[in-house]
Each structure stands twice: as structure tokens, then as C-alpha cells.
Design an enzyme around this catalytic site. Structure first.
Site, mmCIF file in Angstrom:
data_model
loop_
_atom_site.group_PDB
_atom_site.id
_atom_site.type_symbol
_atom_site.label_atom_id
_atom_site.label_comp_id
_atom_site.label_asym_id
_atom_site.label_seq_id
_atom_site.Cartn_x
_atom_site.Cartn_y
_atom_site.Cartn_z
ATOM 1 N N ILE A 15 -13.177 77.802 73.776
ATOM 2 C CA ILE A 15 -12.237 78.933 73.734
ATOM 3 C C ILE A 15 -12.830 80.089 72.925
ATOM 4 O O ILE A 15 -12.730 81.251 73.327
ATOM 5 C CB ILE A 15 -10.864 78.486 73.191
ATOM 6 C CG1 ILE A 15 -10.197 77.566 74.222
ATOM 7 C CG2 ILE A 15 -9.979 79.680 72.850
ATOM 8 C CD1 ILE A 15 -8.999 76.800 73.719
ATOM 9 N N GLU A 18 -15.324 81.789 75.121
ATOM 10 C CA GLU A 18 -14.660 82.544 76.190
ATOM 11 C C GLU A 18 -14.002 83.813 75.671
ATOM 12 O O GLU A 18 -14.081 84.864 76.298
ATOM 13 C CB GLU A 18 -13.626 81.669 76.902
ATOM 14 C CG GLU A 18 -14.212 80.533 77.716
ATOM 15 C CD GLU A 18 -15.096 80.987 78.859
ATOM 16 O OE1 GLU A 18 -14.904 82.101 79.385
ATOM 17 O OE2 GLU A 18 -16.011 80.229 79.235
ATOM 18 N N GLU A 19 -13.343 83.724 74.544
ATOM 19 C CA GLU A 19 -12.608 84.860 73.992
ATOM 20 C C GLU A 19 -13.514 85.807 73.218
ATOM 21 O O GLU A 19 -13.246 87.008 73.162
ATOM 22 C CB GLU A 19 -11.496 84.370 73.048
ATOM 23 C CG GLU A 19 -10.375 83.629 73.727
ATOM 24 C CD GLU A 19 -9.465 84.526 74.538
ATOM 25 O OE1 GLU A 19 -9.318 85.723 74.201
ATOM 26 O OE2 GLU A 19 -8.894 84.033 75.525
ATOM 27 N N GLY A 20 -14.550 85.251 72.601
ATOM 28 C CA GLY A 20 -15.339 86.009 71.648
ATOM 29 C C GLY A 20 -14.619 86.018 70.311
ATOM 30 O O GLY A 20 -13.432 85.678 70.229
ATOM 31 N N ARG A 139 -14.406 82.966 84.163
ATOM 32 C CA ARG A 139 -13.809 82.102 83.145
ATOM 33 C C ARG A 139 -12.996 80.987 83.792
ATOM 34 O O ARG A 139 -13.073 79.830 83.386
ATOM 35 C CB ARG A 139 -12.923 82.929 82.199
ATOM 36 C CG ARG A 139 -12.213 82.061 81.172
ATOM 37 C CD ARG A 139 -11.394 82.848 80.200
ATOM 38 N NE ARG A 139 -10.719 81.983 79.250
ATOM 39 C CZ ARG A 139 -10.249 82.379 78.092
ATOM 40 N NH1 ARG A 139 -10.385 83.638 77.710
ATOM 41 N NH2 ARG A 139 -9.629 81.524 77.295
#
Length: 150
Positions: A15, A18-20, A139
Site C-alpha cells: 500500500i 502504491e500510494e507513495g 494499480r
């Protein structure tokens, strides 16, 4: 007896990737004020700066909310990777989208899941502000791959 799963270290890393992780306020693709690992809400103000420790604390709080949502709406046993993938999905789209999604209906009602069909159920949720978004679609495909990983 229901098992209340939590995101493991690998899911948390997935996560975060994916989000940074951004330690100052920015606008996400949907135009929402965001900080840390995809954290949004009334506590995110313009020009805020936080530490990595604060970011990780916010992530823990956010994960608890989305873990609870997945535990609430999924009625079948899940592997850790399946759980992590669904938490990532909910984290990105929100609890309401998770709850109403055809993906959750498919997971709850299909014992043997076909990979291509599963990918399609993830890919349906690729829009940002009503338009298909290549980064979000990519994603979703990574989430589908994680879901299918043993």
C-alpha cells in the site's frame, strides 16, 4: 467464529508503494488534499509538513478503518495476500465503493476464481473523476495479481 485479519508488513509495504509517502500536503489525482501515505480528511491542511513517524501513525489509523471494512463485507475466508489486496482496493477507493463493488460480490459468491475474471472485477474500478486512468488501472491489476498470489 470470524477471523478479524490485519494487514501484514508485506501488505503495508504494498500500500505504501502504491500510494507513495509524501511528507507535505499535495493534491491527489482526484484533487483531494493528501499527506503521508494517501491520508485524506479534514485534518489535512494546505502546506502541512509531517515526519515519517507521523505519516506511519496516520497509515496505521487509516489501515484499521479499511481492515474493519474488509472484515465486515467479505464473508468468506481469505488468504493474507487476498486480504491485503482488498485493503489496498478499499484504501484507494473508500469503504462505500468496496461494500457496493461487484468485486466483493464475486469474492463472496465464487469459490473457484478465474484469474481473467478476477482481473476484470478489479479493473472496473479504474476511473478518476469519471474517466479511465492508466495509473489506477495498473494499480488494480497489481492488486489482482496480489490477490491471486499464494
Amino acid at each position: 467464529m470470524s477471523v478479524h485479519r490485519k494487514t501484514d508488513a508485506a501488505g503495508r509495504a504494498f500500500i505504501t508503494k502504491e500510494e507513495g509517502e509524501v511528507l507535505q500536503t499535495y493534491r491527489c489525482a482526484a484533487g483531494v488534499a493528501t499527506i503521508g501515505v494517501g491520508h485524506t480528511g479534514p485534518d489535512v491542511l494546505a502546506r502541512m509538513r509531517i515526519t515519517r513517524e507521523q505519516s506511519q501513525m496516520l497509515l496505521s489509523q487509516d489501515l484499521a478503518r479499511f481492515e474493519a471494512a474488509v472484515n465486515r463485507v467479505v464473508t468468506v475466508p481469505l488468504t493474507q495476500n487476498q486480504f491485503n489486496a482488498l485493503v489496498s482496493f478499499a484504501f484507494n477507493l473508500g469503504e462505500a465503493a468496496l461494500a457496493k463493488s461487484s468485486l466483493v460480490r464475486y469474492v463472496n459468491t465464487t469459490a473457484v476464481r478465474d484469474q481473467a475474471t478476477l482481473q476484470n472485477y478489479f479493473r472496473i474500478w479504474r476511473n478518476v473523476n469519471g474517466k479511465p486512468n492508466a495509473a489506477i488501472e495498473a494499480r488494480r491489476l497489481r492488486e489482482a495479481a496480489l490477490f491471486s498470489k499464494p
